[in-house]
Design an enzyme around this catalytic site. Structure first.
Site, PDB file in Angstrom:
ATOM      1  N   ARG A  11      53.695  30.987  36.908  1.00 57.55           N
ATOM      2  CA  ARG A  11      53.439  29.666  38.242  1.00 57.55           C
ATOM      3  C   ARG A  11      52.624  29.733  38.756  1.00 57.55           C
ATOM      4  NH1 ARG A  11      58.923  31.356  40.971  1.00 57.55           N
ATOM      5  NH2 ARG A  11      58.561  29.338  42.388  1.00 57.55           N
ATOM      6  N   ASP A  25      60.398  25.562  42.618  1.00 54.39           N
ATOM      7  CA  ASP A  25      61.712  25.329  41.289  1.00 54.39           C
ATOM      8  C   ASP A  25      62.700  24.686  41.371  1.00 54.39           C
ATOM      9  OD1 ASP A  25      63.967  26.537  39.737  1.00 54.39           O
ATOM     10  OD2 ASP A  25      63.020  27.928  39.389  1.00 54.39           O
ATOM     11  N   ASP A  43      58.937  37.489  43.030  1.00 49.57           N
ATOM     12  CA  ASP A  43      58.790  36.571  44.182  1.00 49.57           C
ATOM     13  C   ASP A  43      58.549  38.426  45.500  1.00 49.57           C
ATOM     14  OD1 ASP A  43      59.646  34.091  44.597  1.00 49.57           O
ATOM     15  OD2 ASP A  43      61.596  34.470  44.310  1.00 49.57           O
TER      16      ASP A  43
END
Length: 639
Positions: free
Chosen positions: A444, A460, A549
């Site tokens: 990502r 997402d 994250d």
């Protein structure tokens, strides 16, 4: 008359040389200080609590332009960059460094140096593919002279790293090798070729490092303005009414029998001038040039601005062994590539040259940190990057909502799913590109060449956003391009019971992270994530998706030293948010990462970079009792 003219010319040249030494120095420490502040917009750093009282002394357009120049040849001998260093070995993958294995026992500081290089983007295990071969000198540690490596080749493309002055006669000629040495002598140092290092004590941390101890006010009254180093640890001080020593007198400070380092007892003065050699002669030069009078004319605000700059330089380049070694390699890389090196603004402005990778760009406008100094603004478009994980479906509704934004330039779908790619996708008003991913969460944050804008909206496949939410969040990001702007938040805390860091996704009055399943940030952070973070951390994120994250928020906070920004998010969508990126959707409550993940990342960074915030930015008239027709982002208030 001829003799008097020669003496005048000689004095003028000597005075000019001393001014260059005192005020010029190395490019790393070059400060921009115009004579008087101008009433323009203040610069973005430092962000102190008393920033409103401190005028800026480095306004846009006042910094000197960096002229494109070839690498400087070192002084002395016939050695130059063309004859002493083969730059062609660096053109492919940039500066790659091979470290010779230690020939004997090594100290803790040497161990830290090796670890800092091996974990960096510079390191390679192949000497044949290396641009620079590094020999770590163990002379002072073992009492024996280091032996010549088998691949010495007269020192060509070699760097000899010494933490202390050589303690034994050299058993081989350095030849064409560069030397990075603590406290080098004036006679042996080759300016523009060798590198001067600070002394690294055993207790100096490997990573992170403590911040500077500068307080938020100017120096106290009564403190000496200037202290000049003299021989045998003595100091001359001047410029204070309370000082017992005039400029012509000596204020000896005995370091005591247990103090062996001359640097451990610095006097309490605003400016300390340390001479390279012959302190007595330097003292006379300073008196002749009236340096004290010039310093006395500086305002407290100017002194504070300079002191703040020293804190930045310490934190960016000297506060840990890793930063010192990486700074050395960055300096060498800039010398090798010459015209494509870092401009002075990137060296002397936060976050510093170590975090403004020249492999990404050498133009300040391409980074998210310098818009305020440059008087520029980020472009008005963004790219949406939608990650489709293992259990995801084509996010058709999300694509339509994002494509409806007036600021959307393109949509990229990163397909990290075992299922085959769908043959048909929904029609959109903006270009839609599908990328076949490698089934890893860290994909990502890869710097894909297809991303054409500075701003990225990371999503997402199961995220849910309205067009108004996207529009407002992007407008907020344009005002804070160096920070992350997101919708869902979480917080870190210190867990006394377990003696480590904890994490909660519960909604509280403060937060320190935003979830990257719905967040705006600058595309440069993809480059930092892929090329600056240690491989072990990226592997941790792939093995524990709940850590991704945390890792991205750690990275941005470590660079900016600022918290993220939260924007409003629909209540129903927030309660139905997915658990984690790529995780199974089994309930409405966000799942916290394993505490071991947070502590592993904090240990790798060497400190806790996250900053907490209690601020949320809402549109003007948000939930105000006025007609809905007067509100720009009307759908934000829908349940």
């Amino acid at each position: 008359m001829q003799s008097w003219r020669r003496k005048s010319v000689w004095l003028a040249l000597s005075a000019s040389w001393l001014l260059l030494v005192l005020l010029g120095g190395f490019s790393l420490l070059r400060l921009a200080l115009p004579p008087r502040p101008r009433p323009r917009a203040p610069q973005g750093w430092p962000r102190w609590l008393d920033a409103d009282l401190l005028q800026s002394f480095s306004q846009p357009g006042e910094l000197p332009e960096d002229a494109a120049q070839p690498p400087r040849a070192p002084h002395g001998g016939s050695c130059n960059w063309g004859s002493c260093f083969d730059t062609s070995k660096c053109r492919g993958d940039g500066l790659k460094v091979f470290v010779y294995p230690a020939a004997g026992p090594i100290s803790e500081t040497h161990r830290k140096i090796l670890a800092s290089i091996e974990d960096s983007r510079f390191h390679t295990f192949s000497p044949a593919g290396a641009c620079l071969l590094l020999l770590l000198s163990l002379d002072a540690q073992t009492g024996e002279c280091s032996s010549m490596p088998l691949q010495w080749n007269r020192g060509r493309n070699h760097l000899v790293l010494r933490l202390h002055p050589a303690s034994c006669p050299r058993t081989f000629q350095l030849g064409q090798a560069m030397v990075a040495e603590a406290s080098p002598t004036v006679d042996s140092f080759r300016a523009g070729f060798d590198v001067a290092l600070p002394f690294l004590p055993e207790a100096h941390p490997l990573r992170g490092g403590a911040p500077g101890q500068l307080r938020q006010h100017s120096p106290q009254r009564g403190v000496a303005l200037l202290a000049l180093e003299e021989e045998r640890g003595g100091w001359r001080t001047a410029g204070s009414n309370s000082s017992a020593c005039p400029w012509d007198g000596r204020c000896e400070q005995d370091p005591g029998p247990g103090q062996t380092q001359r640097w451990e007892m610095l006097p309490n003065a605003t400016f300390c001038l340390i001479s390279g050699h012959r302190p007595q002669a330097a003292s006379r030069f300073l008196q002749a040039l009236q340096v004290l009078a010039a310093l006395q004319e500086m305002s407290p605000a100017q002194v504070l601005a300079l002191r703040q700059q020293t804190q930045f330089l310490w934190d960016a380049y000297f506060s840990s062994v890793e930063k010192v070694i990486h700074t050395t390699l960055e300096v060498i890389q800039d010398r090798i590539f010459g015209t494509s090196a870092h401009p002075s603004l990137l060296w002397n402005s936060p976050p510093g040259a170590l975090l403004a990778l020249s492999t990404f760009s050498t133009s300040p406008q391409d980074f998210p940190f310098y818009h305020l100094q440059q008087g520029s603004r980020p472009e008005g478009r963004f790219s949406a990057l939608i990650w489709v994980g293992a259990s995801g479906q084509p996010p058709l509704k999300l694509i339509q909502a994002v494509a409806g934004s007036q600021h959307c330039a393109q949509i990229l779908v990163l397909w990290s799913n075992e299922r085959p790619l769908p043959s048909r996708w929904t029609e959109t008003a903006v270009p839609l590109t599908v990328i076949d991913g490698c089934r890893k969460v860290s994909d990502r944050f890869f710097p894909y060449s297809t991303i054409r804008t500075d701003a990225i909206l990371s999503l997402d496949a199961r995220s849910s956003l309205s067009t108004s939410e996207v529009d407002f969040a992007f407008v907020v990001w344009q005002s804070f391009p160096e920070r992350m702007v997101g919708f869902l938040t979480s917080s870190h805390f210190w867990d006394e019971a377990h003696g480590g860091w904890g994490y909660t996704a519960e909604r509280t009055n403060e937060f320190s992270m935003v979830l990257t399943m719905a967040a705006f940030y600058h595309r440069y952070y993809h480059t930092l994530f892929t090329h600056s973070l240690p491989k072990a951390l990226r592997t941790l994120a792939d093995e524990a998706p709940t850590c991704v994250d945390v890792l991205m928020n750690f990275l941005v906070a470590a660079v900016t030293k600022l918290p993220p920004i939260k924007v409003p998010y629909g209540k129903q969508r927030q309660e139905a948010a997915p658990l984690v990126p790529g995780g199974p959707d089994t309930g409405p409550k966000l799942q916290a990462p394993d505490p071991n993940c947070i502590n592993q990342i904090a240990a790798a960074f060497g400190h806790m970079p996250l900053r907490s915030s209690r601020l949320r930015l809402d549109p003007v008239l948000f939930k105000d009792p006025v007609s809905v027709q007067r509100k720009k982002y009307r759908s934000l208030e829908k349940p």
